[in-house]
Design a protein around this motif. Structure first.
Motif, PDB file in Angstrom:
ATOM      1  N   ALA A 128      -3.634   2.895 -12.114  1.00 11.25           N
ATOM      2  CA  ALA A 128      -3.314   3.799 -11.371  1.00 11.25           C
ATOM      3  C   ALA A 128      -2.664   4.513 -11.024  1.00 11.25           C
ATOM      4  O   ALA A 128      -1.580   4.372 -12.039  1.00 11.25           O
ATOM      5  N   ALA A 129      -2.634   6.002 -10.325  1.00  5.49           N
ATOM      6  CA  ALA A 129      -1.299   7.005  -9.674  1.00  5.49           C
ATOM      7  C   ALA A 129      -1.562   7.002  -8.713  1.00  5.49           C
ATOM      8  O   ALA A 129      -1.585   6.042  -8.189  1.00  5.49           O
ATOM      9  N   SER A 130      -0.212   7.932  -8.468  1.00  2.00           N
ATOM     10  CA  SER A 130       0.181   8.761  -6.738  1.00  2.00           C
ATOM     11  C   SER A 130      -0.856   8.585  -6.258  1.00  2.00           C
ATOM     12  O   SER A 130      -1.887   9.442  -6.519  1.00  2.00           O
ATOM     13  N   GLY A 131      -1.277   7.830  -5.310  1.00  4.18           N
ATOM     14  CA  GLY A 131      -2.444   8.307  -4.531  1.00  4.18           C
ATOM     15  C   GLY A 131      -3.988   7.825  -4.863  1.00  4.18           C
ATOM     16  O   GLY A 131      -4.485   8.184  -3.699  1.00  4.18           O
ATOM     17  N   HIS A 132      -3.759   6.802  -5.145  1.00  2.00           N
ATOM     18  CA  HIS A 132      -5.583   6.298  -5.646  1.00  2.00           C
ATOM     19  C   HIS A 132      -4.837   5.142  -6.770  1.00  2.00           C
ATOM     20  O   HIS A 132      -3.826   4.697  -7.204  1.00  2.00           O
ATOM     21  N   ARG A 156      -6.393   3.194  -3.463  1.00  2.00           N
ATOM     22  CA  ARG A 156      -4.656   2.617  -3.653  1.00  2.00           C
ATOM     23  C   ARG A 156      -5.089   1.009  -3.608  1.00  2.00           C
ATOM     24  O   ARG A 156      -6.016   0.798  -2.462  1.00  2.00           O
TER      25      ARG A 156
END
Length: 182
Positions: A128-132, A156
């Motif tokens: 996962a990364a920022s926003g998703h 997210r």
């Protein structure tokens, strides 16, 4: 005398048409009709996808599709109407690379090889990364000189193990995508 009677009769008919208009009758507004639209109606790479097939294979119902074309690359993104994620993206580009170049330059590090899909294929997941949430991806060199990628971006908070399962489902879906139809 006959002429005066005819003219008088016509005048009477004309005047009677000027009477007060009747009250309009209130008619309820028509009920909107929901129509299922197919992904292919968006054009581009969406012509290669079908909402029902996606739901059957990936077990998620999508109902919105958007296509884009830039040069020799055709892209389609499908989503559920009420949510931005998850989303499924298909990208197809014309290419002249061969299997060796695909393996050396396109296949990401730590990707697993897939068999039975195009000339050569891979699958992978990313964190996962920022926003998703995590991302699942299947990429392949099709037999018709096209490079294709199916990518799933999770919502997210979704788990990477769910993305691993989706990567397997994407491999099944990818085998049903006929890139020659573009």
């Amino acid at each position: 005398m006959r002429g005066r009677i005819v003219v008088g009769g016509l005048a009477g008919l004309l005047v009677s048409g000027c009477a007060a208009e009747a009250e309009p009758v209130a008619v309820p507004p028509p009920v909107p009709i929901a129509v299922d639209v197919v992904a292919a109606s968006s054009g581009g790479a969406c012509r290669l996808l079908d909402f029902a097939l996606i739901e059957q294979v990936v077990k998620v119902r999508f109902d919105v599709a958007a296509a884009s074309e830039l040069g020799d690359t055709h892209t389609c993104v499908v989503r559920a109407g009420g949510a931005a994620l998850p989303e499924l993206t298909l990208s197809v580009s014309e290419t002249s690379i061969d299997k060796t170049t695909f393996g050396a330059d396109v296949v990401p590090d730590k990707a697993a090889k897939l068999t039975g899909l195009g000339q050569q294929a891979y699958r992978r997941t990313t964190a996962a990364a920022s926003g998703h949430g995590p991302v699942a991806e299947v990429g392949w060199l099709a037999t018709d000189g096209r490079l294709a990628t199916l990518s799933w971006t999770g919502a997210r908070g979704s788990e990477r193990t769910a993305a691993e399962k989706v990567a397997g489902d994407l491999a099944v879906l990818a085998k049903k995508v006929d890139t020659r139809a573009l």
